[in-house]
Design a protein around this motif. Structure first.
Motif, PDB file in Angstrom:
ATOM      1  N   PRO B 148       1.003  -1.119  -0.009  1.00  8.16           N
ATOM      2  CA  PRO B 148       0.012   0.014  -0.215  1.00  8.16           C
ATOM      3  C   PRO B 148       0.846   1.336   0.008  1.00  8.16           C
ATOM      4  O   PRO B 148       0.488   2.187  -0.599  1.00  8.16           O
ATOM      5  N   ASN B 149       1.896   1.125   0.639  1.00  9.86           N
ATOM      6  CA  ASN B 149       2.820   2.344   0.672  1.00  9.86           C
ATOM      7  C   ASN B 149       3.482   2.572  -0.813  1.00  9.86           C
ATOM      8  O   ASN B 149       3.566   3.777  -0.972  1.00  9.86           O
ATOM      9  N   ASP B 150       3.777   1.498  -1.476  1.00  5.49           N
ATOM     10  CA  ASP B 150       4.174   2.027  -2.796  1.00  5.49           C
ATOM     11  C   ASP B 150       3.076   2.488  -3.687  1.00  5.49           C
ATOM     12  O   ASP B 150       3.586   3.388  -4.393  1.00  5.49           O
ATOM     13  N   ILE B 151       1.920   2.063  -3.431  1.00  9.03           N
ATOM     14  CA  ILE B 151       1.078   2.735  -4.164  1.00  9.03           C
ATOM     15  C   ILE B 151       0.649   4.238  -3.939  1.00  9.03           C
ATOM     16  O   ILE B 151       0.636   5.088  -4.691  1.00  9.03           O
ATOM     17  N   LYS B 152       0.819   4.444  -2.701  1.00  7.05           N
ATOM     18  CA  LYS B 152       0.635   5.913  -2.017  1.00  7.05           C
ATOM     19  C   LYS B 152       2.027   6.528  -2.806  1.00  7.05           C
ATOM     20  O   LYS B 152       1.831   7.870  -3.275  1.00  7.05           O
ATOM     21  N   HIS B 153       3.105   6.098  -2.854  1.00  2.28           N
ATOM     22  CA  HIS B 153       4.381   6.708  -3.410  1.00  2.28           C
ATOM     23  C   HIS B 153       4.077   7.023  -4.586  1.00  2.28           C
ATOM     24  O   HIS B 153       4.400   8.318  -5.237  1.00  2.28           O
ATOM     25  N   LEU B 154       3.559   6.063  -5.617  1.00  7.89           N
ATOM     26  CA  LEU B 154       3.272   6.223  -6.822  1.00  7.89           C
ATOM     27  C   LEU B 154       2.389   7.263  -7.136  1.00  7.89           C
ATOM     28  O   LEU B 154       2.516   8.126  -8.179  1.00  7.89           O
ATOM     29  N   LYS B 155       1.483   7.510  -6.219  1.00 11.16           N
ATOM     30  CA  LYS B 155       0.347   8.355  -6.452  1.00 11.16           C
ATOM     31  C   LYS B 155       1.017   9.673  -6.391  1.00 11.16           C
ATOM     32  O   LYS B 155       0.482  10.711  -6.955  1.00 11.16           O
ATOM     33  N   VAL B 227      -1.062   3.390 -12.426  1.00  6.51           N
ATOM     34  CA  VAL B 227      -1.187   3.187 -11.156  1.00  6.51           C
ATOM     35  C   VAL B 227      -2.535   2.716 -10.786  1.00  6.51           C
ATOM     36  O   VAL B 227      -2.674   1.588  -9.822  1.00  6.51           O
ATOM     37  N   LYS B 228      -3.509   2.901 -11.243  1.00  7.11           N
ATOM     38  CA  LYS B 228      -4.734   2.536 -11.152  1.00  7.11           C
ATOM     39  C   LYS B 228      -4.929   0.985 -11.474  1.00  7.11           C
ATOM     40  O   LYS B 228      -5.568   0.304 -10.507  1.00  7.11           O
ATOM     41  N   ILE B 229      -4.227   0.752 -12.286  1.00  6.23           N
ATOM     42  CA  ILE B 229      -4.218  -0.713 -12.567  1.00  6.23           C
ATOM     43  C   ILE B 229      -3.327  -1.715 -11.485  1.00  6.23           C
ATOM     44  O   ILE B 229      -4.052  -2.675 -11.306  1.00  6.23           O
ATOM     45  N   LEU B 230      -2.333  -0.999 -11.337  1.00  9.54           N
ATOM     46  CA  LEU B 230      -1.636  -1.665 -10.161  1.00  9.54           C
ATOM     47  C   LEU B 230      -2.347  -1.766  -8.855  1.00  9.54           C
ATOM     48  O   LEU B 230      -2.315  -2.946  -8.103  1.00  9.54           O
TER      49      LEU B 230
END
Lengths: 255, 255
Positions: B148-155, B227-230
């Motif tokens: 989840p942190n990665d997603i946050k970072h990417l966003k 990112v959305k797909i990830l």
DNA sequence: ATATGTATTATGTATTACATAATAAAAGTA
DNA sequence: TACTTTTATTATGTAATACATAATACATAT
């Protein structure tokens, strides 16, 4: 007592600053001293010339003795620095002619170090992963560059596989024959070298207990089916098929 | 005239065979003479020990002088052979302690040679291609290891992109920030090093006239969509999306 | 008991001399 | 003249030796 030490330090530091400083500031004032050896410096010097484009492919660099004089070090040091460049494939030296800048064979260097026995397990696993990544990702290049002859070749390879292999067994030679041909089709020499370099790693990883126990595979895309897709399908279809084909390996990695 | 030559040759060959042979046989009797330098041989000797597992990580190898005595060559030769191993990252030598076998940093070696200016154009193009292959093929590892942190970072990365970049422009810094993060998420250090090493190549290839003129791109998958797909998609979806996202580069390669 | 000096040891650097291979120049031969 | 063979020449390759330097272990002193 400490007072004198500080005083002495301050006097030493006077060269830099001419002011009295508290002990803490003094410590921070010391710059890391350059511990590099002479060879390190000469090497950096030469590599630097490359990066600054003062030297380019085909250029000959001065003779060892001249370099020694120019840089003010012994020929030993020069030789060792040149040797480093040579091992990295940046120069080639011939008797009488001297050394010339060459386009480096990056993988030539690597492959000597690519010994499964001395690579740590984590690196081995990572190289194994990269193989999977490459073979799934190469799809577009396959479709872009494949020729009818390639298809024919692949069909031959497949036809020579033992029946059992086509269904469930794993046969390292046929794996190499088939997948190696794929790398070849990409037309990317660098990728091909990479694969060639990694072959011993795959073999090793398979036979070591590095991966989890091989799970029973129900059904996966066979080489034959992959060829069919290469012939009539699309890059997208192939990617997914290859992913499925490699499921065996993924499963062992992901558990 | 030739008779004498043959006679002489025969007498020379007598050491091997003690028989008179016709000229043709003589030629075949010569074994390729080993032209390798002493250093070559010593190097092969040492590397051979690694491959035969006589030496493993952490082992210390004999002192230079000892090696010189054992192998019957000068310390100069030994040093040069050891140096090669050192450049390849196979050993590390410390004063007083001697040299120990180490797990090689393969990419450390490569990166010094990875200078866009001295790599030939074909190699540069091939490295560029490999990048595309990796980023499409890494999908499964992303999904397997993303947090989840990665997603946050990417966003966050995406949100900081200039509006224009999200639509059509190409911004090298954001490319690196975004795609670099992806490599990080794979958790594959080797792949990450590879990417880091290749960064200057990308930059160079972009700015050189190496690729075909950049075609006008109508529409492609943006970082945001990736990112959305990830977050909610599947590896398969991501692969295809990434392929589309990179369409720009593919188009330049394939014309 | 901690810090400082000292001895030891193996690698790092320097110097010199000679071996070897590749090239160019000279000499010899058809 | 053309063409091969000898012979210098030259720069790298190998060797041997001496000393410098850094890391370690041990001894010593405060």
């Amino acid at each position: 007592m400490d007072f004198f030490k500080i005083a002495i330090l301050n006097s030493v530091l006077a060269i830099f600053s001419f002011t009295i400083m508290p002990l803490k500031d003094i410590k921070e004032s010391f710059k890391q001293v350059d511990t590099r050896s002479l060879v390190d410096k000469v090497e950096a010097n030469l590599v630097g010339l490359l990066h600054q484009r003062k030297l380019k492919i085909g250029d000959v660099i001065p003779k060892e003795i001249e370099l020694a004089e120019i840089l003010g070090v012994s020929r030993t040091v020069i030789r060792e620095a040149l040797l480093r460049l040579r091992v990295m494939g940046l120069i080639e030296s011939k008797k009488k002619k001297g050394a010339v800048i060459t386009s480096p064979d990056l993988f030539g260097v690597m492959s000597k170090g690519m010994n499964p026995h001395i690579l740590d397990q984590e690196s081995l696993k990572e190289f194994f992963e990269i193989r999977l990544v490459l073979e799934i990702g190469m799809s577009d290049f396959l479709f872009q560059r494949i020729t009818p002859n390639d298809i024919k070749h692949l069909k031959e390879v497949v036809s020579q596989e033992p029946k059992a292999t086509q269904d469930y067994l794993f046969n390292i030679e046929h794996e190499i024959a088939f997948h190696g041909k794929l790398y070849e089709i990409t037309g990317n020499e660098t990728m091909k070298k990479f694969q060639k370099m990694l072959l011993p790693v795959f073999d090793y990883v398979h036979h070591s207990g590095l991966l989890k126990r091989q799970p029973v595979i129900k059904k996966f895309v066979s080489h034959k089916e992959l060829v069919k897709i290469l012939e009539n399908g699309t890059p997208e279809l192939f990617r997914n098929a290859m992913r499925n084909h490699l499921e065996n390996h993924f499963a062992r990695l992901f558990e």
